[in-house]
Design a protein around this motif. Structure first.
Motif, PDB file in Angstrom:
ATOM      1  N   THR A   1       2.016   5.918  -2.667  1.00 52.43           N
ATOM      2  CA  THR A   1       1.114   4.785  -2.442  1.00 52.43           C
ATOM      3  C   THR A   1       1.274   3.796  -3.592  1.00 52.43           C
ATOM      4  OG1 THR A   1      -0.662   5.982  -3.558  1.00 52.43           O
ATOM      5  CG2 THR A   1      -0.568   6.145  -1.150  1.00 52.43           C
TER       6      THR A   1
ATOM      7  N   ASN B   1       0.809  -1.214   0.000  1.00 52.92           N
ATOM      8  CA  ASN B   1       0.000   0.000   0.000  1.00 52.92           C
ATOM      9  C   ASN B   1       0.840   1.260   0.000  1.00 52.92           C
ATOM     10  OD1 ASN B   1      -2.466  -1.276  -0.077  1.00 52.92           O
ATOM     11  ND2 ASN B   1      -2.602  -1.435   2.135  1.00 52.92           N
TER      12      ASN B   1
ATOM     13  N   THR C   1      -1.184   9.072   1.932  1.00 53.51           N
ATOM     14  CA  THR C   1      -2.410   8.890   1.147  1.00 53.51           C
ATOM     15  C   THR C   1      -3.031  10.233   0.783  1.00 53.51           C
ATOM     16  OG1 THR C   1      -2.846   6.744   2.176  1.00 53.51           O
ATOM     17  CG2 THR C   1      -4.720   7.845   1.141  1.00 53.51           C
TER      18      THR C   1
END
Length: 105
Positions: free
Chosen positions: A62, A3, A101
């Motif tokens: 990410t 991620n 993020t």
């Protein structure tokens, strides 16, 4: 794919490193870009061992932005066949990872 990633490239001068770092962050492809250098590099190219000075740029991004970041780096890179490698971030503070993020959206 992880991620969260650290993506690294190297270039032959500080101005090129700064330009790649800033353009990737401005395009929301990376939350940050850090320029390190100068670093001394020994490498094999076209059958010969050479030495040079480079600057390394380290990005935080990410997993879903990796391909776009790589394309961006290759497009703006001064080398014909640049190094663009990625490592997964195995652990990190939740707040920091949330920032990555938010900064890449």
């Amino acid at each position: 794919m992880a991620n969260f990633l650290i993506v690294i490239t190297t270039v032959d001068n500080q101005d090129a490193a700064r330009k790649l770092s800033r353009s990737a962050v401005e395009a929301n492809l990376a939350a940050s870009g850090q320029v390190t250098g100068p670093i001394e590099t020994t490498y094999r190219h076209l059958g010969e061992v050479s030495e040079g000075t480079e600057y390394q740029v380290t990005f935080r991004t990410t997993g879903d932005r990796r391909e776009a970041l790589e394309a961006h780096l290759v497009e703006g890179h001064p080398y014909d066949s640049p190094e663009v490698i990625a490592f997964g971030i195995d652990a990190g503070r939740a707040e920091y990872l949330e920032w990555i993020t938010r900064a890449t959206r």
